[in-house]
Design a protein around this motif. Structure first.
Motif, PDB file in Angstrom:
ATOM      1  N   LEU A 163       0.814  -1.166  -0.037  1.00 44.12           N
ATOM      2  CA  LEU A 163       0.200   0.197  -0.364  1.00 44.12           C
ATOM      3  C   LEU A 163       0.779   1.547   0.006  1.00 44.12           C
ATOM      4  O   LEU A 163       0.433   2.415  -0.511  1.00 44.12           O
ATOM      5  N   ALA A 164       1.790   1.070   0.916  1.00 43.06           N
ATOM      6  CA  ALA A 164       2.762   2.275   0.755  1.00 43.06           C
ATOM      7  C   ALA A 164       3.607   2.760  -0.717  1.00 43.06           C
ATOM      8  O   ALA A 164       4.167   3.667  -1.388  1.00 43.06           O
ATOM      9  N   PHE A 165       4.173   1.439  -0.973  1.00 46.93           N
ATOM     10  CA  PHE A 165       5.315   1.500  -1.924  1.00 46.93           C
ATOM     11  C   PHE A 165       4.532   1.605  -3.190  1.00 46.93           C
ATOM     12  O   PHE A 165       4.802   2.681  -3.651  1.00 46.93           O
ATOM     13  N   VAL A 170       4.655   6.175  -7.999  1.00 43.45           N
ATOM     14  CA  VAL A 170       3.380   6.412  -8.914  1.00 43.45           C
ATOM     15  C   VAL A 170       4.774   8.216  -9.500  1.00 43.45           C
ATOM     16  O   VAL A 170       4.266   9.106  -9.498  1.00 43.45           O
ATOM     17  N   GLY A 171       4.817   8.504  -7.539  1.00 47.85           N
ATOM     18  CA  GLY A 171       5.072  10.345  -7.256  1.00 47.85           C
ATOM     19  C   GLY A 171       6.769   9.900  -8.096  1.00 47.85           C
ATOM     20  O   GLY A 171       7.101  11.163  -8.771  1.00 47.85           O
ATOM     21  N   LEU A 172       7.490   9.413  -8.246  1.00 46.74           N
ATOM     22  CA  LEU A 172       8.327   9.497  -8.346  1.00 46.74           C
ATOM     23  C   LEU A 172       8.406   8.679  -9.587  1.00 46.74           C
ATOM     24  O   LEU A 172       9.191  10.561 -10.576  1.00 46.74           O
ATOM     25  N   VAL A 173       8.204   8.676 -11.186  1.00 50.44           N
ATOM     26  CA  VAL A 173       7.753   8.633 -12.436  1.00 50.44           C
ATOM     27  C   VAL A 173       7.189  10.258 -12.533  1.00 50.44           C
ATOM     28  O   VAL A 173       7.828  10.272 -13.870  1.00 50.44           O
ATOM     29  N   SER A 247       4.486  15.726  -7.109  1.00 46.08           N
ATOM     30  CA  SER A 247       5.793  14.243  -7.146  1.00 46.08           C
ATOM     31  C   SER A 247       5.752  14.284  -5.587  1.00 46.08           C
ATOM     32  O   SER A 247       5.555  12.857  -5.205  1.00 46.08           O
ATOM     33  N   LEU A 248       5.431  15.140  -4.366  1.00 47.19           N
ATOM     34  CA  LEU A 248       6.273  14.629  -3.528  1.00 47.19           C
ATOM     35  C   LEU A 248       4.580  14.703  -2.255  1.00 47.19           C
ATOM     36  O   LEU A 248       4.335  13.498  -1.863  1.00 47.19           O
TER      37      LEU A 248
END
Length: 592
Positions: A163-165, A170-173, A247-248
């Motif tokens: 759930l956290a990963f 998505v934010g990194l992408v 993204s953050l």
């Protein structure tokens, strides 16, 4: 010339210091212990201690966490020591490349000093050093902190880790997709700043000409254009900050929201309250700060690093050819001597014209001169007549507007800087002495000179008292503690030792007393090759074989006796208006 990219240069620097990086990684593992254990130990403290009624048990688990925090803090100090072992050598390498490139461009025939090189060496070089260090810290911080947090989540419950990963990825992408655009705008900002600095420096340096020509409006508009370009680029960078915030929000805050929303469902599936709290701690103190540091580091310092280093590499690409021997201390290449009939003139000037502006009166107009081996020429004239300009043209430092200058039969504009440095040595009025031993200063242009050669040169040029006062050849030299005359004497011995067949002394002995000046010039006159002396005392002209008079009109060339009869300017300089046939010491010696 090759132009390695930022990625290649960075990878090469990291690979060259892999052992230092291994040490940095090892201490980072220890530093990440709190991130790895925080959620797990808090979960144990809650489930087995506080909720179970065991206060001391809960405090014991928290005590273990406190010890892990102290160990991690101690490791943090070690990481910065390891970081310096990687960053500082890299900074020195890039700074050396900037210096080599700037000197190479400034000393080649027709080259001009690069005013922006100072910015690259100071402001931009510090940006590269600081951002390179920051990139290493944020990258290893994200890898170890986020990795430790994910391992801790897996240890608590794999479903919580999933759930956290997912939002984290998505934010990194989102951030990585916008990174190329961020680099483009950062590049525009850096280049606009550099162009603004060059434009402003040019305008300030030429402010008198600008006022004289009535070009204030045009010059102001040029500077204003670069101010506007830099402002526009900075506004675009501010807009890019919104993408970083997005993204953050996705990768850092959304996992917290997901965990809180799904907490009842997780508890129904058997997850304890302590495990839920531990998962929130892993996300809030591990994943979220790691992602925030990475995004801010790459989006801020990373962009500045990539663009600034790219700018440095673009302006000063790595060259396979080394610097001239005067800068690298490379020994001169030996060539077989030419026979007298085959040996070209040491200096041959044909139709030379030079002026300091399109409408300025030429300092030299259609000027020609030939100097053979062993010729000794003195150049005299009033201040501003063009004596130093002629020296710079002859040495290939300043290009002419018309005409040619040949050294040893080759046009100076066609000679590579490294070869030009071996063909002539120019000693200016302001002598340069660097911090180091006296021997190092003297060997600057002839690194293969042995101890006996240096000792002989000191005696021949009258520098023995100075060497004795300093403490010998191995004694350290502090330039600030030398007088102007002592610096000139060191530079004279250095130039005398140089293998260059042409020596040009541009008022290089003006701070020496007349007797020592005569000793130095006599030593240079016996040196193989041609000698040109830009004279500030008429005694230098009396010692020369020929004298060139520059007075703003037609240059006059001849011996002392001929010039006393033909040149009013020369008679004024000598101070003998009444007797135009006073023989020189050289003529007296020949008669006797």
């Amino acid at each position: 010339m090759s132009r390695p990219g930022v990625r290649r240069v960075t990878w090469r620097a990291l690979r060259a210091r892999r052992w230092e990086l291994a040490g940095l990684g090892g201490w980072s593992v220890v530093e990440s212990l709190p991130a790895l254990l925080a959620g797990y130990l808090v979960a144990r403290a809650v489930d087995e201690g506080f909720l179970a009624g065991g206060l001391l048990t809960g405090l014991a688990w928290l005590g273990v966490l406190a010890v892990a925090v102290l160990v991690g803090a101690a490791a943090t100090g070690r990481t910065y020591r390891s970081l310096g072992a990687v960053v500082e050598p890299f900074r020195d390498e890039v700074a050396a490349q900037v210096i080599r490139g700037a000197l190479r461009d400034a000393t080649r025939a027709g080259g001009r000093p690069d005013s922006a090189a100072v910015t690259r060496l100071t402001h931009q070089m510090e940006i590269v050093r600081d951002t390179f260090a920051g990139l290493l810290m944020v990258t290893r911080g994200f890898l170890f902190s986020a990795g430790a947090a994910l391992l801790g989540l897996l240890a608590l419950a794999p479903v919580v880790a999933a759930l956290a990963f997912a939002p984290l990825v998505v934010g990194l992408v989102v951030f990585l997709a916008a990174l190329p655009s961020m680099v483009t705008h950062q590049r525009a900002y850096v280049r606009a700043g550099e162009q603004l600095g060059q434009s402003a420096a040019t305008a300030l340096a030429a402010h008198r000409d600008v006022l004289a020509c009535g070009a204030q409006a045009r010059v102001s508009a040029e500077v204003e254009r670069w101010v506007s370009a830099q402002a526009a680029a900075e506004r675009m960078l501010a807009r890019m900050a919104a993408i970083r915030s997005l993204s953050l929000g996705i990768g850092g805050w959304l996992p917290l929201l997901v965990l809180m929303v799904t907490a009842p469902w997780l508890v129904e599936r058997g997850l304890t309250a302590g495990a839920v709290l531990g998962a929130l701690i892993y996300v809030s103190t591990g994943l979220q700060p790691a992602l925030h540091t990475l995004v801010q580091g790459l989006g801020g310092g990373g962009l500045r690093y990539a663009v600034t280093l790219e700018n440095i590499l673009r302006a000063h690409p790595a060259a396979d050819d080394p610097l001239p021997s005067a800068l690298t201390r490379r020994a001169p290449r030996c060539r077989p001597p030419a026979g007298p009939a085959d040996r070209p003139a040491a200096v041959e000037i044909r139709g030379l014209t030079f002026s300091y502006g399109p409408r300025a009166r030429p300092v030299l107009r259609n000027f020609s001169l030939t100097l053979a081996d062993q010729d000794h020429l003195a150049v005299v004239g009033p201040s501003g007549a063009g004596k130093s300009t002629l020296a710079s043209l002859m040495a290939g430092i300043v290009p002419s507007q018309a005409g040619t200058v040949h050294l040893a039969g080759t046009r100076v504009t066609e000679i590579e800087p490294a070869d030009l440095a071996r063909m002539r040595v120019l000693v200016p009025q302001e002598a340069y002495v660097f911090t180091g031993s006296l021997a190092d200063n003297l060997r600057y242009l002839r690194p293969d000179a042995d101890h006996d050669t240096l000792e002989a040169a000191l005696d021949l040029l009258g520098a023995r008292p100075l060497a004795t006062r300093l403490g010998g050849l191995d004694a350290p030299v502090t330039p600030a503690l030398l007088s102007a005359g002592e610096r000139q004497l060191v530079a004279a011995v250095r130039a005398w030792l140089a293998p260059a067949p042409l020596a040009v002394l541009d008022e290089a002995t003006c701070h020496l007393d007349p007797a020592l000046e005569a000793t130095v010039e006599a030593a240079f006159a016996r040196r193989p090759g041609a000698l040109v002396v830009i004279a500030h005392r008429i005694s230098s002209a009396l010692r020369a074989g020929r004298v060139l008079v520059l007075d703003g009109d037609e240059p006059v060339l001849g011996t002392h006796e001929q010039l006393m009869a033909r040149s009013a300017t020369y008679r004024v300089l000598v101070g003998c208006w009444d007797d135009p046939v006073v023989p020189s010491p050289a003529a007296t010696a020949r008669q006797s």
